[in-house]
Design an enzyme around this catalytic site. Structure first.
Site, PDB file in Angstrom:
ATOM      1  CG  HIS A 101      -2.051  -1.003   1.073  1.00 58.04           C
ATOM      2  ND1 HIS A 101      -3.314  -0.665   0.654  1.00 58.04           N
ATOM      3  CD2 HIS A 101      -2.069  -2.349   1.240  1.00 58.04           C
ATOM      4  CE1 HIS A 101      -4.066  -1.749   0.602  1.00 58.04           C
ATOM      5  NE2 HIS A 101      -3.331  -2.787   0.950  1.00 58.04           N
ATOM      6  CG  ASP A 104       0.105   9.263   0.362  1.00 57.10           C
ATOM      7  OD1 ASP A 104       0.058   8.106   0.813  1.00 57.10           O
ATOM      8  OD2 ASP A 104      -0.622  10.186   0.775  1.00 57.10           O
TER       9      ASP A 104
HETATM   10  P1  ADQ Z   1      -3.027   6.189   4.645  1.00 53.49           P
HETATM   11  O1  ADQ Z   1      -1.604   6.613   4.778  1.00 53.49           O
HETATM   12  O2  ADQ Z   1      -3.792   6.001   5.895  1.00 53.49           O
HETATM   13  O3  ADQ Z   1      -3.142   4.865   3.758  1.00 53.49           O
HETATM   14  P2  ADQ Z   1      -4.983   7.588   2.823  1.00 53.49           P
HETATM   15  O4  ADQ Z   1      -5.004   6.788   1.595  1.00 53.49           O
HETATM   16  O5  ADQ Z   1      -5.084   9.049   2.597  1.00 53.49           O
HETATM   17  O6  ADQ Z   1      -3.704   7.357   3.715  1.00 53.49           O
HETATM   18  O7  ADQ Z   1      -6.213   7.153   3.713  1.00 53.49           O
HETATM   19  C1  ADQ Z   1      -6.562   7.818   4.887  1.00 53.49           C
HETATM   20  C2  ADQ Z   1      -7.988   7.404   5.280  1.00 53.49           C
HETATM   21  O8  ADQ Z   1      -8.223   7.807   6.625  1.00 53.49           O
HETATM   22  C3  ADQ Z   1      -9.035   8.030   4.408  1.00 53.49           C
HETATM   23  O9  ADQ Z   1     -10.045   7.095   4.144  1.00 53.49           O
HETATM   24  C4  ADQ Z   1      -9.553   9.192   5.270  1.00 53.49           C
HETATM   25  O10 ADQ Z   1     -10.900   9.490   5.060  1.00 53.49           O
HETATM   26  C5  ADQ Z   1      -9.365   8.651   6.666  1.00 53.49           C
HETATM   27  N1  ADQ Z   1      -9.109   9.773   7.597  1.00 53.49           N
HETATM   28  C6  ADQ Z   1      -8.022  10.563   7.647  1.00 53.49           C
HETATM   29  N2  ADQ Z   1      -8.160  11.494   8.612  1.00 53.49           N
HETATM   30  C7  ADQ Z   1      -9.366  11.291   9.178  1.00 53.49           C
HETATM   31  C8  ADQ Z   1     -10.099  11.929  10.232  1.00 53.49           C
HETATM   32  N3  ADQ Z   1      -9.641  12.974  10.905  1.00 53.49           N
HETATM   33  N4  ADQ Z   1     -11.310  11.444  10.540  1.00 53.49           N
HETATM   34  C9  ADQ Z   1     -11.793  10.381   9.859  1.00 53.49           C
HETATM   35  N5  ADQ Z   1     -11.165   9.745   8.867  1.00 53.49           N
HETATM   36  C10 ADQ Z   1      -9.964  10.183   8.527  1.00 53.49           C
HETATM   37  C11 ADQ Z   1      -2.223   3.938   3.172  1.00 53.49           C
HETATM   38  C12 ADQ Z   1      -1.218   4.561   2.197  1.00 53.49           C
HETATM   39  C13 ADQ Z   1      -1.942   5.362   1.120  1.00 53.49           C
HETATM   40  C14 ADQ Z   1      -2.965   4.462   0.412  1.00 53.49           C
HETATM   41  C15 ADQ Z   1      -3.828   3.693   1.407  1.00 53.49           C
HETATM   42  C16 ADQ Z   1      -4.658   2.628   0.718  1.00 53.49           C
HETATM   43  O11 ADQ Z   1      -0.282   5.395   2.904  1.00 53.49           O
HETATM   44  O12 ADQ Z   1      -1.033   5.900   0.178  1.00 53.49           O
HETATM   45  O13 ADQ Z   1      -3.812   5.252  -0.396  1.00 53.49           O
HETATM   46  O14 ADQ Z   1      -3.045   3.046   2.395  1.00 53.49           O
HETATM   47  O15 ADQ Z   1      -3.847   1.781  -0.017  1.00 53.49           O
END
Ligand code: ADQ
Length: 475
Positions: A157, A365
Site C-alpha cells: 500500500h 504517498d
Molecule cells: P493512509 O496513509 O492512511 O493509507 P490515505 O489513503 O489518505 O492514507 O487514507 C486515509 C484514510 O483515513 C481516508 O479514508 C480518510 O478518510 C481517513 N481519515 C483521515 N483522517 C481522518 C479523520 N480525521 N477522521 C476520519 N477519517 C480520517 C495507506 C497509504 C496510502 C494508500 C492507502 C490505501 O499510505 O497511500 O492510499 O493506504 O492503499
C-alpha cells in the site's frame, strides 16, 4: 467462488454505523471483503503477557474476523520497530528518520512466523490468500514453509522506493527474496512497480519476462500495478446521510461566507503537512488581499504515537500553526483551524463537500484516498478544486487535478490562487473527468482485478510446473 483470506497487520471488524475510520487500508479492505464469504486475519491491536495460541473470532455479513494478540516485545520490535521506524520512513524516502536495528528485524521475522503458525490451520485447499502491506512481506515464505500451496498474493500500500534506498537496508536481499514466494505482487502505480523491477534487474540478478512476470532467486512472480480506489457507491450513499448534511450545514454556517481550504491526513511526516502550512503562510504574505476571505481547516489525526518521529511532529505542527495564527490572525479571523479529532465517515463527507479547495500535498504517498473521497463528495453544480501532489500515487490517475510540487511553497501558493480564481465551468469540467475515474476505478474494480490476476498466475504457474515435471518424467 473460492474463499478470500485477507491478512493484514490490523483487522477492523465492522463498528457501529458512522464510527470513525481507521486509515486507508482499513477503509479499502472492509469494502473489498463485503461480497466475499471470506476471512480477515491479523493482530487485534492488543497485547498479551504470553502467547497462548488464542484466536478471537467474530462473524459479520458473511465475513469471519480472526485476530490474535501480540506480546509487548513483539509489538515494540515488529510494529513500532521494523514496520514503523525502519520500513515506513525508508519506503517514503525519509532515510534521515530510518532506524536500522538488528532487534527490529528479528522481531519482524518472529511475528511473521507467528502469524503463519496461527493462520496455517485455518486455510483450506481452494482458498485465495491475499497479504496486505509492508508489515507482512515474509508471511508468504513462512506459509509456503508450512506446506501451503494455495494461490498467494501480496499488495504493497506504500511506495516501492528507488533501488539506492533499498540498498541501505541491511538484509535487503532477504526481504526482497521473500516476496518471490507469492504468485502476484501488487503496487499502486507503474512507477512503484518499475522501481521494484529496477532492483530485481540490477541488484538481484533477475530477469523481466515478456509476459510481465519477473524471475529471480530461482522463482517467478507477477509484479503488477493495481491502483486502489474508494468505495464509490458507499460514499455516494454516505454523502446523502443525515450526518453528512448536518456537518455540511454546520460547516457552511461557520464559513461565514469565506472560502475554505481543507487538509485531511493521518498525522504523518509523509503527508507534507509542515510544507503545506508554510506554503499557505507564503500565500498570506504574498496575497494579503486574500486574508479574511479564506481559511485553512487542517484535520490531522494522531497515529503511531509510540514512535518518536510522530511525537516530534505533533509538537512541531502545533507550534507552527500557533505561530502562523499569532502572526496573521485578526480579532475576528483566524487563518488556520487546527483539528486533531477523528471524524465519522459521514461527517467527513459533509466537510469535504463544504470545502472550496482540497490540499492533498504529500511528499510521498502510495496512493492517497483522501483525494478520491474529496472528489466523490463534491456537489456537481459547484464542485471544489483538488490540489494534488505529483508524488502521490493518485497523481498518475487524477490528471485533471491541479498537480503541484509540494516541496515548492511558490508552486503550492500559485495553485491555491489558481484554484480560488477558477471559473465554475472549468471546475465542473475538471471534476467530471476526475469523478469518472473515481467511479470506474473503485475499490471493487481494484479487488476484482487483483483476484483475477492471482487466480490466473496461480493456475498458469501450476500448469507450467506440471509441464516441466511431465517433461522430466516425474509426474
Ligand atoms: P493512509 O496513509 O492512511 O493509507 P490515505 O489513503 O489518505 O492514507 O487514507 C486515509 C484514510 O483515513 C481516508 O479514508 C480518510 O478518510 C481517513 N481519515 C483521515 N483522517 C481522518 C479523520 N480525521 N477522521 C476520519 N477519517 C480520517 C495507506 C497509504 C496510502 C494508500 C492507502 C490505501 O499510505 O497511500 O492510499 O493506504 O492503499
Amino acid at each position: 467462488m473460492s474463499r478470500l483470506i485477507v491478512v493484514s497487520n490490523r483487522v477492523s471488524p465492522p463498528g457501529p454505523e458512522g464510527a470513525p475510520s481507521q486509515g486507508g487500508l482499513a477503509m479499502a479492505m472492509s469494502a473489498a471483503l463485503r461480497e466475499y464469504s471470506g476471512m480477515w486475519f491479523g493482530w487485534s491491536g492488543q497485547s498479551t503477557p504470553a502467547y497462548d495460541g488464542k484466536l478471537s473470532t467474530q462473524r459479520a455479513n458473511g465475513v469471519t474476523y480472526a485476530t490474535m494478540d501480540l506480546e509487548e516485545q513483539d509489538i515494540e520490535e515488529y510494529y513500532n520497530g521494523y514496520a514503523n521506524r525502519t520500513l515506513w520512513p525508508l519506503f517514503h524516502y525519509r532515510i534521515d528518520l530510518t532506524q536500522y536495528e538488528r532487534s527490529y528485524g528479528q522481531g519482524y521475522e518472529r511475528v511473521n512466523a507467528r502469524f503463519a503458525d496461527m493462520l496455517t490451520p485455518l486455510i483450506e485447499p481452494g482458498d485465495l490468500i491475499w497479504v496486505q502491506d509492508y508489515h507482512l512481506i515474509p508471511l508468504g515464505r513462512e506459509l509456503r514453509m508450512r506446506g501451503l500451496k494455495n494461490a498467494m498474493g501480496f499488495f504493497l500500500h506504500i511506495p516501492w522506493p528507488a533501488r539506492e534506498l533499498v540498498l541501505t537496508l541491511p538484509r535487503h536481499r532477504q526481504l526482497v527474496e521473500a516476496l518471490f514466494h507469492y504468485d502476484v505482487i501488487g503496487f499502486h502505480t507503474e512507477e512503484w512497480k518499475n522501481a521494484f523491477l529496477s532492483y530485481i534487474l540490477q541488484d538481484a540478478g533477475g530477469m523481466a519476462m515478456s509476459d510481465g512476470r519477473a524471475t529471480a532467486f530461482g522463482r517467478t512472480v507477477l509484479p503488477k500495478a493495481f491502483p486502489i480506489g474508494i468505495d464509490a457507491k458507499g460514499f455516494a450513499a454516505m454523502k446523502q446521510s443525515a450526518e453528512a448534511r448536518e456537518s455540511y450545514d454546520r460547516m457552511i454556517d461557520s464559513k461565514g461566507g469565506r472560502r475554505m481550504l481543507l487538509g485531511v491526513d493521518r498525522l504523518d511526516y509523509s503527508k507534507g503537512i509542515d510544507e503545506r502550512l508554510l506554503a499557505y503562510e507564503r500565500l498570506l504574505n504574498e496575497s494579503p488581499e486574500l486574508k479574511r476571505q479564506i481559511f485553512l481547516l487542517q484535520i490531522s489525526t494522531f497515529t503511531r504515537s509510540e514512535v518518536e518521529a510522530y511525537q516530534d511532529m505533533i509538537a512541531r505542527l502545533d507550534a507552527m500553526s500557533g505561530r502562523i495564527n499569532g502572526l496573521h490572525a485578526e480579532m475576528d479571523w483566524i487563518p488556520i483551524r487546527n483539528v486533531h479529532r477523528m471524524h465519522g465517515r459521514d461527517e467527513l463527507a459533509g466537510i469535504y463537500r463544504a470545502a472550496d479547495v482540497a490540499l492533498v500535498t504529500p511528499l510521498r504517498d502510495g496512493m492517497n484516498l483522501v483525494a478520491k473521497e474529496f472528489v466523490a463528495a463534491q456537489d456537481e453544480s459547484d464542485p471544489g478544486v483538488l490540489v494534488l501532489s505529483r508524488f502521490a500515487g493518485a497523481a498518475a490517475q487524477m490528471r485533471d487535478a491541479l498537480i503541484v510540487n509540494p516541496f515548492s511553497q511558490e508552486d503550492v501558493a500559485d495553485a491555491i490562487r489558481r484554484a480560488l480564481a477558477m471559473p465554475v465551468e472549468e471546475r465542473r469540467r475538471r471534476w467530471r473527468a476526475l469523478m469518472e475515474g473515481v467511479e470506474r476505478d473503485d475499490v471493487v474494480a481494484w479487488r476484482d482485478s487483483f483476484v483475477a490476476s492471482l487466480e490466473e498466475a496461480h493456475v498458469g504457474g501450476k500448469t507450467r510446473r506440471a509441464r516441466i515435471a511431465a517433461a522430466r518424467g516425474d509426474g
